[in-house]
Design a protein around this motif. Sequence first.
Motif, PDB file in Angstrom:
ATOM      1  N   PHE A 142       0.822  -1.207   0.000  1.00  0.00           N
ATOM      2  CA  PHE A 142       0.000   0.000   0.000  1.00  0.00           C
ATOM      3  C   PHE A 142       0.856   1.258   0.000  1.00  0.00           C
ATOM      4  O   PHE A 142       2.043   1.231   0.324  1.00  0.00           O
ATOM      5  CB  PHE A 142      -0.887   0.016   1.249  1.00  0.00           C
ATOM      6  N   GLN A 143       0.183   2.349  -0.299  1.00  0.00           N
ATOM      7  CA  GLN A 143       0.851   3.649  -0.278  1.00  0.00           C
ATOM      8  C   GLN A 143       1.430   3.938   1.113  1.00  0.00           C
ATOM      9  O   GLN A 143       2.560   4.389   1.244  1.00  0.00           O
ATOM     10  CB  GLN A 143      -0.202   4.689  -0.660  1.00  0.00           C
ATOM     11  N   ARG A 144       0.614   3.666   2.135  1.00  0.00           N
ATOM     12  CA  ARG A 144       1.063   3.931   3.506  1.00  0.00           C
ATOM     13  C   ARG A 144       1.379   2.615   4.211  1.00  0.00           C
ATOM     14  O   ARG A 144       0.606   2.120   4.998  1.00  0.00           O
ATOM     15  CB  ARG A 144      -0.003   4.704   4.296  1.00  0.00           C
ATOM     16  N   PHE A 145       2.473   2.062   3.865  1.00  0.00           N
ATOM     17  CA  PHE A 145       3.129   0.878   4.427  1.00  0.00           C
ATOM     18  C   PHE A 145       2.273  -0.084   5.250  1.00  0.00           C
ATOM     19  O   PHE A 145       2.371  -1.276   5.104  1.00  0.00           O
ATOM     20  CB  PHE A 145       4.381   1.299   5.213  1.00  0.00           C
ATOM     21  N   ASN A 146       1.434   0.448   6.178  1.00  0.00           N
ATOM     22  CA  ASN A 146       0.565  -0.418   6.986  1.00  0.00           C
ATOM     23  C   ASN A 146       1.312  -1.499   7.766  1.00  0.00           C
ATOM     24  O   ASN A 146       0.862  -2.636   7.846  1.00  0.00           O
ATOM     25  CB  ASN A 146      -0.502  -1.117   6.125  1.00  0.00           C
ATOM     26  N   LEU A 147       2.445  -1.142   8.334  1.00  0.00           N
ATOM     27  CA  LEU A 147       3.153  -2.105   9.186  1.00  0.00           C
ATOM     28  C   LEU A 147       2.520  -2.101  10.580  1.00  0.00           C
ATOM     29  O   LEU A 147       1.912  -1.119  10.991  1.00  0.00           O
ATOM     30  CB  LEU A 147       4.630  -1.722   9.307  1.00  0.00           C
ATOM     31  N   PHE A 148       2.685  -3.220  11.280  1.00  0.00           N
ATOM     32  CA  PHE A 148       2.241  -3.245  12.682  1.00  0.00           C
ATOM     33  C   PHE A 148       3.246  -2.433  13.504  1.00  0.00           C
ATOM     34  O   PHE A 148       4.426  -2.799  13.555  1.00  0.00           O
ATOM     35  CB  PHE A 148       2.192  -4.679  13.215  1.00  0.00           C
ATOM     36  N   PRO A 149       2.795  -1.364  14.152  1.00  0.00           N
ATOM     37  CA  PRO A 149       3.731  -0.464  14.828  1.00  0.00           C
ATOM     38  C   PRO A 149       4.408  -1.095  16.035  1.00  0.00           C
ATOM     39  O   PRO A 149       5.523  -0.721  16.384  1.00  0.00           O
ATOM     40  CB  PRO A 149       2.844   0.719  15.260  1.00  0.00           C
ATOM     41  N   LEU A 175      12.172   3.742  11.654  1.00  0.00           N
ATOM     42  CA  LEU A 175      12.629   3.592  10.268  1.00  0.00           C
ATOM     43  C   LEU A 175      12.109   4.751   9.416  1.00  0.00           C
ATOM     44  O   LEU A 175      11.046   5.306   9.689  1.00  0.00           O
ATOM     45  CB  LEU A 175      12.115   2.271   9.682  1.00  0.00           C
ATOM     46  N   SER A 176      12.865   5.083   8.380  1.00  0.00           N
ATOM     47  CA  SER A 176      12.386   6.109   7.443  1.00  0.00           C
ATOM     48  C   SER A 176      11.233   5.540   6.620  1.00  0.00           C
ATOM     49  O   SER A 176      10.994   4.326   6.614  1.00  0.00           O
ATOM     50  CB  SER A 176      13.525   6.518   6.508  1.00  0.00           C
ATOM     51  N   GLY A 177      10.544   6.418   5.913  1.00  0.00           N
ATOM     52  CA  GLY A 177       9.455   5.968   5.054  1.00  0.00           C
ATOM     53  C   GLY A 177       9.916   4.964   4.014  1.00  0.00           C
ATOM     54  O   GLY A 177       9.252   3.948   3.765  1.00  0.00           O
ATOM     55  N   GLY A 178      11.074   5.237   3.430  1.00  0.00           N
ATOM     56  CA  GLY A 178      11.595   4.324   2.407  1.00  0.00           C
ATOM     57  C   GLY A 178      11.929   2.960   2.989  1.00  0.00           C
ATOM     58  O   GLY A 178      11.680   1.918   2.375  1.00  0.00           O
ATOM     59  N   GLN A 179      12.477   2.976   4.202  1.00  0.00           N
ATOM     60  CA  GLN A 179      12.797   1.707   4.871  1.00  0.00           C
ATOM     61  C   GLN A 179      11.516   0.956   5.233  1.00  0.00           C
ATOM     62  O   GLN A 179      11.428  -0.261   5.042  1.00  0.00           O
ATOM     63  CB  GLN A 179      13.636   1.976   6.126  1.00  0.00           C
ATOM     64  N   ALA A 217       3.733   8.282  -0.990  1.00  0.00           N
ATOM     65  CA  ALA A 217       3.741   8.877   0.357  1.00  0.00           C
ATOM     66  C   ALA A 217       5.170   9.159   0.838  1.00  0.00           C
ATOM     67  O   ALA A 217       5.366   9.553   1.977  1.00  0.00           O
ATOM     68  CB  ALA A 217       3.032   7.960   1.343  1.00  0.00           C
ATOM     69  N   LEU A 218       6.140   8.946  -0.041  1.00  0.00           N
ATOM     70  CA  LEU A 218       7.542   9.049   0.389  1.00  0.00           C
ATOM     71  C   LEU A 218       8.147  10.411   0.056  1.00  0.00           C
ATOM     72  O   LEU A 218       7.793  11.026  -0.947  1.00  0.00           O
ATOM     73  CB  LEU A 218       8.381   7.988  -0.328  1.00  0.00           C
ATOM     74  N   ASP A 219       9.073  10.830   0.916  1.00  0.00           N
ATOM     75  CA  ASP A 219       9.882  11.993   0.559  1.00  0.00           C
ATOM     76  C   ASP A 219      10.665  11.647  -0.698  1.00  0.00           C
ATOM     77  O   ASP A 219      11.095  10.505  -0.866  1.00  0.00           O
ATOM     78  CB  ASP A 219      10.856  12.324   1.695  1.00  0.00           C
TER      79      ASP A 219
END
Length: 240
Positions: free
Chosen positions: A83-90, A137-141, A166-168
């Motif tokens: 997805f655009q916004r990673f959706n990882l479990f925080p 982590l950064s957005g890219g990571q 959604a990334l820089d």
Amino acid sequence: MIRFEDVHKSFGNHEVLKGIDAEVGKGQVVCLIGPSGSGKSTLLRCVNGLETYQKGRITVDTTQVDARASSIHAIRTRVSMVFQRFNLFPNRTALENVMEGPVFVLGEDKREVRERAEGLLARVGLGAKTDAYPASLSGGQQQRVAIARALAMRPQAILFDEPTSALDPEMVGEVLQVMRALAEEHMTMLVVTHEIQFAREVADRVLFLDGGRIVEEGPAREVLHHPRHERTQDFLRRVT
Ligand code: ADP
Ligand code: MG
């Protein structure tokens, strides 16, 4: 690998997909481009059962996607989505995020999965970040962890919904690089993107969606360099 036949989808009486016919062949990369609101995300979400559709047919390999739980489960174990916004479990580390699906959805052996997950994180350049939590982590990571997580399911195909938007800007390249490597390994991919340069270099075919219809499709070079339809030309002028 993925086939759409006359797929129609409405939200209430708003028809969003108006008869989609398309195919993603095994090992192909197909980029789906088009203006905001044209139905790109909806089309992707219909493939793995996040949305239902009302008419037509979507098949993945030999399995038809419909609303039955057994179909949804069969599809989700075969098709991963990024997805655009990673959706990882925080509250889980990078490694735990990657292990989640195979362990809890597929019921695979934890030790084996851990090894595979470590390998996948190394493959996306995050071998040193296995124990990091998403917030550090950064957005890219984070997006690369999400790709490793998608791969951990050993999918037959991966759907990407604007994975870099959604990334820089300075992080876009590292994510596209990982996707490029997957393409070279002949992963089947359906990618919604505004990265026209990426589509030009990596896609086998490009679909241009506008107003719920595929207005133009063909080999990437043709559609992106010599678009025939005026709406495709307009769109490409605006995004490039
Ligand atoms: P894109 O990804 O190309 O920007 P979407 O597939 O997100 O387009 O949306 C296509 C259309 O469907 C838009 O008009 C949007 O407002 C509408 N839409 C998307 N999701 C929903 C929903 N859950 N409920 C109602 N309308 C929706
Ligand atoms: Mg979208």
